[in-house]
Design an enzyme around this catalytic site. Sequence first.
Site, PDB file in Angstrom:
ATOM      1  N   HIS A 257      37.590  36.532  43.819  1.00 14.78           N
ATOM      2  CA  HIS A 257      38.661  36.267  42.979  1.00 14.78           C
ATOM      3  C   HIS A 257      39.184  34.870  43.409  1.00 14.78           C
ATOM      4  CE1 HIS A 257      40.941  38.213  46.247  1.00 14.78           C
ATOM      5  NE2 HIS A 257      42.337  37.590  45.627  1.00 14.78           N
TER       6      HIS A 257
ATOM      7  N   HIS B 206      42.284  33.355  44.014  1.00 14.39           N
ATOM      8  CA  HIS B 206      43.136  32.935  45.161  1.00 14.39           C
ATOM      9  C   HIS B 206      42.897  31.930  46.140  1.00 14.39           C
ATOM     10  CE1 HIS B 206      45.872  36.665  43.605  1.00 14.39           C
ATOM     11  NE2 HIS B 206      45.894  35.556  42.805  1.00 14.39           N
TER      12      HIS B 206
ATOM     13  N   ASP C  67      43.497  31.746  49.467  1.00  7.38           N
ATOM     14  CA  ASP C  67      42.965  32.221  50.709  1.00  7.38           C
ATOM     15  C   ASP C  67      41.453  32.906  50.497  1.00  7.38           C
ATOM     16  OD1 ASP C  67      44.333  34.330  49.150  1.00  7.38           O
ATOM     17  OD2 ASP C  67      44.074  35.635  50.830  1.00  7.38           O
ATOM     18  N   HIS C  68      41.118  32.755  49.264  1.00  4.71           N
ATOM     19  CA  HIS C  68      39.579  33.436  49.180  1.00  4.71           C
ATOM     20  C   HIS C  68      38.680  32.238  48.722  1.00  4.71           C
ATOM     21  CE1 HIS C  68      40.780  37.577  49.313  1.00  4.71           C
ATOM     22  NE2 HIS C  68      41.977  36.940  49.168  1.00  4.71           N
TER      23      HIS C  68
ATOM     24  N   HIS D 259      44.094  43.244  40.809  1.00  9.16           N
ATOM     25  CA  HIS D 259      44.738  42.119  41.387  1.00  9.16           C
ATOM     26  C   HIS D 259      44.826  41.069  40.510  1.00  9.16           C
ATOM     27  CE1 HIS D 259      45.972  40.188  45.041  1.00  9.16           C
ATOM     28  NE2 HIS D 259      44.923  39.352  44.977  1.00  9.16           N
TER      29      HIS D 259
ATOM     30  N   ASP E 227      40.445  41.794  47.351  1.00  7.50           N
ATOM     31  CA  ASP E 227      41.976  42.243  47.469  1.00  7.50           C
ATOM     32  C   ASP E 227      42.162  43.573  46.423  1.00  7.50           C
ATOM     33  OD1 ASP E 227      42.305  40.466  49.200  1.00  7.50           O
ATOM     34  OD2 ASP E 227      43.761  39.022  48.098  1.00  7.50           O
TER      35      ASP E 227
ATOM     36  N   HIS F 178      41.796  41.366  53.768  1.00  7.98           N
ATOM     37  CA  HIS F 178      42.659  41.285  54.612  1.00  7.98           C
ATOM     38  C   HIS F 178      42.952  42.450  55.717  1.00  7.98           C
ATOM     39  CE1 HIS F 178      44.856  37.976  52.462  1.00  7.98           C
ATOM     40  NE2 HIS F 178      44.149  38.604  51.482  1.00  7.98           N
TER      41      HIS F 178
HETATM   42 FE    FE Z   1      44.158  37.703  49.729  1.00  3.54          FE
HETATM   43 ZN    ZN Z   2      44.060  37.778  46.280  1.00  2.00          ZN
END
Ligand code: FE
Ligand code: ZN
Length: 251
Positions: A53, A55, A57-58, A109, A126, A164
């Site tokens: 996805h 975001h 952090d990905h 998410h 996530d 995570h």
């Molecule tokens: Fe994340």
């Molecule tokens: Zn995320």
Amino acid sequence: MFEISLIPAFKDNYIFVLSAGRRAFVVDPGDAAPVFDHLQAADLALAGILITHHHADHQGGVAALQAATGAEVFAPADESITGRTRPLRGGETIKVLDVPVEVMAVPGHTLGHLAYRAGNALFCGDTLFGAGCGRLFEGTPGQMAASLARLADLPDDTRVYCAHEYTAMNLPFAQAVEPENPAIVARQARVAALRSAGQPTVPLLLAEEKATNPFLRCQVPAVLAVAHRLGAVDGDPVSVFAALRTWRNNF
Ligand code: FE
Ligand code: ZN
């Protein structure tokens, strides 16, 4: 089947490296630097990137990794993804290092969120976490409940590579939902031992999630009873899920 390694990133993210011989794919490289380090140390050439996805952090490391390697980028078609070369919506089967990988749409998410399944390994971003699930940033409770139900239908021996390290943080909530569930108490002890030894709790075992994760236990009488006290409606599993998720947000 390829080998799977974990690279810790940021505070609590995992980037996964899939490798066969000298070729590698990475899943959700939020940061490029630790991936470059790993590729160099393990003498691997990056062939592709899987994104669950949008975001940061990905996908934050995609631009640098792709510029250096020309790697293909498999990613949700309907999200904003840097360098995407293979747009996916779920339902496809792709080849990763000669292994067939099933692409699953798991909205909740985010709306375009994907999971990737190869043999008994599931990369779910996530969506599902140890003893928890992702927050609903874009999707509805109905979408997330349906996505989690699809993951829960996979074989019990499925290894869940979530993005995570949240298991220790989530278990007190699981215990608050089901104080009488001995599997949760036992898991808390195992997870505490792992974490104090600096070990990951990922991959998760799907059978253990089904036994201890409240978001996969919306049909269990003890969980139903709690959800009803929170206002969930009888005979409506989505309202049970929504009541738990709302409680978790305020826990
Ligand atoms: Fe994340
Ligand atoms: Zn995320």
